[in-house]
Scaffold this active site. Structure first.
Site, mmCIF file in Angstrom:
data_model
loop_
_atom_site.group_PDB
_atom_site.id
_atom_site.type_symbol
_atom_site.label_atom_id
_atom_site.label_comp_id
_atom_site.label_asym_id
_atom_site.label_seq_id
_atom_site.Cartn_x
_atom_site.Cartn_y
_atom_site.Cartn_z
ATOM 1 N N TRP A 266 0.689 -1.228 0.023
ATOM 2 C CA TRP A 266 0.209 0.073 0.103
ATOM 3 C C TRP A 266 0.717 1.220 0.017
ATOM 4 O O TRP A 266 0.551 2.238 -0.581
ATOM 5 C CB TRP A 266 -1.010 -0.002 1.160
ATOM 6 C CG TRP A 266 -1.827 -1.236 0.951
ATOM 7 C CD1 TRP A 266 -1.785 -2.406 1.887
ATOM 8 C CD2 TRP A 266 -2.757 -1.470 0.035
ATOM 9 N NE1 TRP A 266 -2.734 -3.184 1.335
ATOM 10 C CE2 TRP A 266 -3.371 -2.814 0.414
ATOM 11 C CE3 TRP A 266 -3.350 -0.738 -1.068
ATOM 12 C CZ2 TRP A 266 -4.610 -3.336 -0.543
ATOM 13 C CZ3 TRP A 266 -4.271 -1.532 -1.813
ATOM 14 C CH2 TRP A 266 -4.615 -2.807 -1.640
ATOM 15 N N ASP B 75 -1.863 6.424 6.717
ATOM 16 C CA ASP B 75 -2.912 5.391 6.196
ATOM 17 C C ASP B 75 -3.096 4.251 7.200
ATOM 18 O O ASP B 75 -2.056 3.314 7.405
ATOM 19 C CB ASP B 75 -2.224 4.603 4.953
ATOM 20 C CG ASP B 75 -3.278 3.672 4.428
ATOM 21 O OD1 ASP B 75 -4.433 3.414 5.061
ATOM 22 O OD2 ASP B 75 -3.238 3.149 3.328
ATOM 23 N N LYS C 216 -12.559 -2.578 7.500
ATOM 24 C CA LYS C 216 -11.713 -3.498 8.163
ATOM 25 C C LYS C 216 -12.523 -3.413 9.763
ATOM 26 O O LYS C 216 -13.113 -4.129 10.054
ATOM 27 C CB LYS C 216 -10.146 -3.297 8.275
ATOM 28 C CG LYS C 216 -9.650 -2.812 7.074
ATOM 29 C CD LYS C 216 -9.298 -3.917 6.316
ATOM 30 C CE LYS C 216 -8.383 -3.607 5.195
ATOM 31 N NZ LYS C 216 -7.818 -4.472 4.263
#
Lengths: 354, 354
Positions: free
Chosen positions: B100, B167, B191
């Site tokens: 990511w 993030d 999540k």
């Protein structure tokens, strides 16, 4: 009591779609898991995405014609930017028919040169401009097929030799037109297709890959196509519920069948507006939208009485947008004819009282 | 049979949240309308949005500290671009700890100069780099707090004098750290916070408005803040369900309470990985994620047996990402301890069989 839901969007969905969506939140297809807590890469969800993408094309008669369907995020407002990023190299034409067109123009202008081929801003967008010219060396022409706020609708598809791009957020799947005249269609789901949270983009692949800019990945249609509309985690619930709504439409007989119902609803609505002296339509008659009927009271003193009667009849969501005032009856695909009958009855009751 | 859901994301949500979300799809608060078919400008939904935004800050201890919470669309992948558009003027530093981070760097580079302050790419990202320098004239430092694919987690918050951007998609609301050390936090909901389809952005207002570029409207944090996170139609269902999940977390005692549960789950999981000779952890021990435990079988011949036993025990979603292989147990907030116990039991049963 179930209400008569005339909301302009997010808007009414078929009860059977709501019921299935609700069940899938608790247990999807007896899997023991909710549709919103499984991997988007699982077979269960990939099937949903592929089915939704195929139905999206099939119902518009676009399968096998070089188009791809994508379920993205960010709404039409993101498409204002994305269209320009993917297609705008030198100059594009925009037809300005309302608030959404105006926003689309503003965002595209940040990237490059935009020319308004015509505009109805002079009359607060109560009509659709006709008879405009579009130079054949423009990158594309952008139009808006239906203007929710003003209640106007594009009846003639512009005839151009350049790619034709259309924001169909508020009337896609509502009428039987030749969708293959368009090269790129986008639509926020929350009117005729599903809940807010996903945006359908249908694009003819051969118009892509022609600009020189380095497109950010998340804005690049080609990358979204390559990844099967799963470049990143898709909005699972919105895609699933859109698929259910498209299945519902297919079972009803598709766009041709729903168009007949929509014509009946609109005809009943506009008859009342025209024949009842207490009301006056906002949009030019020849450009009236089959989706959103905009109208005002001719006598503002009746406002309170009328609105009390609406509440008593269980009619919800008919307030007009602040830039037009008055009332707006949004009659999307899932709105039953009986809801329009209920509204028309209140209007005619007001007349007999006044 | 309700399964033990270790999915890496979209992932398990609390059963009571699923039930409430499911009911609201059919009838929201006895209004006679579904939560997904009412206007996002209605009082009912504005209340949901405001409650979600307030809870998002409150649970991180950030209320009254100059932060604003936004529920946007487009996932963390859109934030890779948006962060750079809003904050990158000359040069920014990025800590590269996995797939990511690598994507975030790639997108920001399209706009301007990016410097990787450190990277663990040399060891397939199985550790978190430490002891790196960040020049004080950089626009910001970007880091990723938890790396789902590799199972590593940032334990030390970098100490910098420039804006710190993080993030936190896969560990927000899971641990009790000083969130006020960050100036911008973003997280896909799917999540610990809700279903896929919305992305939480928490930003300290005073870091905005300092770049010279003409930011596209839909990418501009300031415009989103000004419109109360309703610059365009928000992803109604995803925001509502996120609000329910945040309410659930608050009722449990908030982040401090859930951290204790998460520690218990992770400790049980990693004990088994370390003590059972049939398994080997992937991530460096000091950098192990409390959310995602990554591990491999030491003997690949046991693969089929192990996976059959997993299915029989109702354990779902433990396949590792293709770039690491093996297994990954994602233990997000809503995963009960009993699910970890069930997995550990299968692992230890395999040992006794082998």
């Amino acid at each position: 009591m179930k209400k008569h839901n005339f909301s302009a969007g997010p808007s009414i969905l078929p009860p059977e779609v709501l019921l299935k969506a609700s069940q899938a939140i608790v247990d999807y297809n007896n899997s023991g898991l909710s549709i919103i807590e499984i991997s988007h890469r699982s077979k269960d969800f990939v099937d949903v995405m592929e089915n939704a993408r195929a139905l999206a094309l099939e119902l518009l008669g676009l399968e096998g014609k070089g188009y791809k369907a994508l379920f993205l995020q960010g709404g039409a407002s993101t498409q204002f930017l994305m269209v320009a990023m993917n297609l705008l190299e030198k100059r594009a034409g925009y037809l300005n028919t309302g608030a959404w067109s105006t926003k689309a123009i503003k965002e595209a202008k940040k990237l490059d040169d935009i020319y308004e081929v015509a505009s109805s801003a002079d009359a607060n967008f109560n009509y659709i401009p006709k008879g405009f010219d579009v130079p054949s060396d423009y990158d594309y022409l952008h139009c808006t097929s239906n203007n929710t706020i003003f209640g106007t609708q594009l009846k003639q598809i512009p005839q151009v030799d350049i790619p034709l791009v259309c924001d169909m957020s508020s009337d896609i799947y509502s009428r039987n037109i030749d969708y293959s005249k368009f090269d790129l269609i986008y639509a926020g789901a929350q009117k005729n297709m599903g809940p807010a949270g996903t945006t359908l983009v249908i694009v003819k692949e051969d118009i892509l890959g022609k600009v020189s800019r380095d497109i950010p990945s998340i804005m690049d249609y080609k990358l979204h196509i390559k990844s099967g509309s799963m470049l990143n985690t898709p909005p699972v619930f919105a895609v699933y519920t859109s698929m259910l709504t498209l299945e519902w439409l297919k079972a009803k007989g598709g766009v041709a069948a729903i168009e007949k119902e929509n014509e009946k609803k609109a005809s009943l609505m506009y008859s009342e507006i025209d024949l009842n002296p207490l009301f006056k339509g906002f949009a030019a008659k020849e450009d009236r939208s089959m989706m959103n009927a905009t109208f005002n009271l001719t006598n503002d003193n009746l406002k309170e009485t009328f609105e009390t009667m609406l509440v008593e009849a269980g009619i919800s969501g008919v307030n007009g947008h602040r830039s037009v005032g008055g009332y707006r009856a949004s009659m999307y695909n899932a709105l039953p004819l009986e809801s329009v009958k209920a509204l028309v009855e209140v209007m005619s009751e007001l007349e007999s009282k006044a």
